[in-house]
Write a protein that holds these residues in place. Structure first.
Motif, PDB file in Angstrom:
ATOM      1  N   LYS A 126     -64.318 -25.828  40.790  1.00 17.97           N
ATOM      2  CA  LYS A 126     -64.026 -27.279  40.742  1.00 17.97           C
ATOM      3  C   LYS A 126     -65.376 -27.807  40.973  1.00 17.97           C
ATOM      4  O   LYS A 126     -65.994 -28.657  40.072  1.00 17.97           O
ATOM      5  N   LEU A 127     -66.200 -27.134  42.020  1.00 15.56           N
ATOM      6  CA  LEU A 127     -67.516 -27.766  42.226  1.00 15.56           C
ATOM      7  C   LEU A 127     -68.548 -27.328  41.270  1.00 15.56           C
ATOM      8  O   LEU A 127     -69.317 -28.176  40.725  1.00 15.56           O
ATOM      9  N   MET A 128     -68.509 -26.039  40.630  1.00 15.16           N
ATOM     10  CA  MET A 128     -69.117 -25.627  39.376  1.00 15.16           C
ATOM     11  C   MET A 128     -68.941 -26.487  38.184  1.00 15.16           C
ATOM     12  O   MET A 128     -69.987 -27.130  37.879  1.00 15.16           O
ATOM     13  N   TYR A 129     -67.897 -27.027  37.986  1.00 14.01           N
ATOM     14  CA  TYR A 129     -67.426 -27.847  36.861  1.00 14.01           C
ATOM     15  C   TYR A 129     -68.030 -29.275  36.885  1.00 14.01           C
ATOM     16  O   TYR A 129     -68.792 -29.781  36.083  1.00 14.01           O
ATOM     17  N   LEU A 130     -67.924 -29.721  38.202  1.00 13.66           N
ATOM     18  CA  LEU A 130     -68.666 -31.018  38.516  1.00 13.66           C
ATOM     19  C   LEU A 130     -70.223 -31.218  38.074  1.00 13.66           C
ATOM     20  O   LEU A 130     -70.827 -31.898  37.584  1.00 13.66           O
ATOM     21  N   VAL A 131     -70.944 -29.948  38.830  1.00 14.58           N
ATOM     22  CA  VAL A 131     -72.286 -29.860  38.699  1.00 14.58           C
ATOM     23  C   VAL A 131     -72.583 -29.819  37.256  1.00 14.58           C
ATOM     24  O   VAL A 131     -73.631 -30.230  36.655  1.00 14.58           O
TER      25      VAL A 131
END
Ligand code: HEM
Length: 242
Positions: free
Chosen positions: A126-131
């Motif tokens: 989720k963090l990776m997708y956000l960035v």
């Protein structure tokens, strides 16, 4: 020397160090986790559209970055006028950027709405997708602002691009980056954050993707056939039991 200048001189090297040490660490301690963590098994209809749209869009974006950042302005000026350069960068960049954004939007929609895919999504993903999405949106904004009369006044080939090249020859020119407008600072800062988390996410698959990877057939998953009420495993029919 201002604080921002020092920031643009130093932070790229911190990022590089994190990428190199992080990748080494990931390979050393999580070799078997070095994967895309494919979810094709759970859903392939949306994946078949979203994945190529995102990956081929990204490929064009990368080629665009190489032309814009690596090739010196004097070279591009020798073969085309500034007007033609900005026209092609704006049109191709916007098409590639929107394709990439649509692709990732489809992939995230699929991830949220397909139960098993959502269950297989970690906080790390989720963090990776956000960035990743923020980097794409910010980059696309740079291209779109550059196409406006106000934005066209700034030529990133004289600030961002020479700064980018200066990092690799170990003569950082943070002073040039400082002169770029805020929207470029935001895009590049998000990109640097993305590079820092890269080794610790499923994005590591990019380091082991040969070019043929883009054209290879999807992994073949065989479903279990059911014949006369009995499950058949693999493609061979089991011998009769009598
Ligand atoms: C240090 C790294 C980076 C720098 C210096 C950089 C710089 C730029 C510049 C100058 C533009 C405007 C191009 C134009 O309008 O002609 C741009 C656009 C863009 N950037 Fe980046 N970028 C970097 C990394 C990234 C990353 C990691 C991503 C995505 C994951 C990304 C995605 C985009 C997109 C989608 C666009 C708009 C479409 C295009 O022009 O290709 N950038 N970037």
């Amino acid at each position: 020397m201002s604080g921002w200048e020092i920031f643009w001189d130093v932070v790229p090297y911190v990022t590089l160090a994190i990428v190199i040490v992080g990748t080494w660490w990931r390979y050393r301690y999580d070799k078997f986790g070095w994967t895309t963590r494919s979810s094709q098994l759970y859903e392939s209809r949306l994946l078949r559209i979203g994945s190529p749209l995102f990956h081929f869009g990204m490929l064009v974006v990368i080629v665009g970055h190489i032309i814009g950042l690596v090739i010196p302005e004097s070279w591009t000026k020798a073969i085309m006028t500034d007007h033609v350069y900005h026209l092609q960068a704006g049109i191709l960049g916007a098409i590639a950027g929107f394709a990439t954004l649509t692709g990732i939007a489809l992939l995230i929609y699929r991830r949220r709405t397909t139960g098993p895919v959502f269950m297989a999504t970690t906080v790390n993903d989720k963090l990776m997708y956000l960035v990743l999405v923020l980097a794409i949106v910010a980059g696309l904004s740079c291209t779109l602002i550059g196409a406006t009369p106000g934005g066209a006044e700034h030529d990133y080939r004289e600030t961002v691009s020479p700064w980018f090249r200066s990092i690799w020859v170990l003569q950082p020119r943070g002073d040039l980056m400082v002169q770029a407008p805020l929207y470029f600072h935001i895009h590049v800062m998000i990109a640097l954050v993305l590079f820092c988390i890269w080794p610790f996410t499923r994005l590591v698959h990019v380091f082991s993707a040969p070019i043929g990877y883009l054209f290879r057939p999807y992994i073949v998953y065989r479903s279990r056939e059911v014949s006369a009420g009995k499950e058949l495993v693999g493609s061979h029919r089991p011998r009769r039991g009598w």
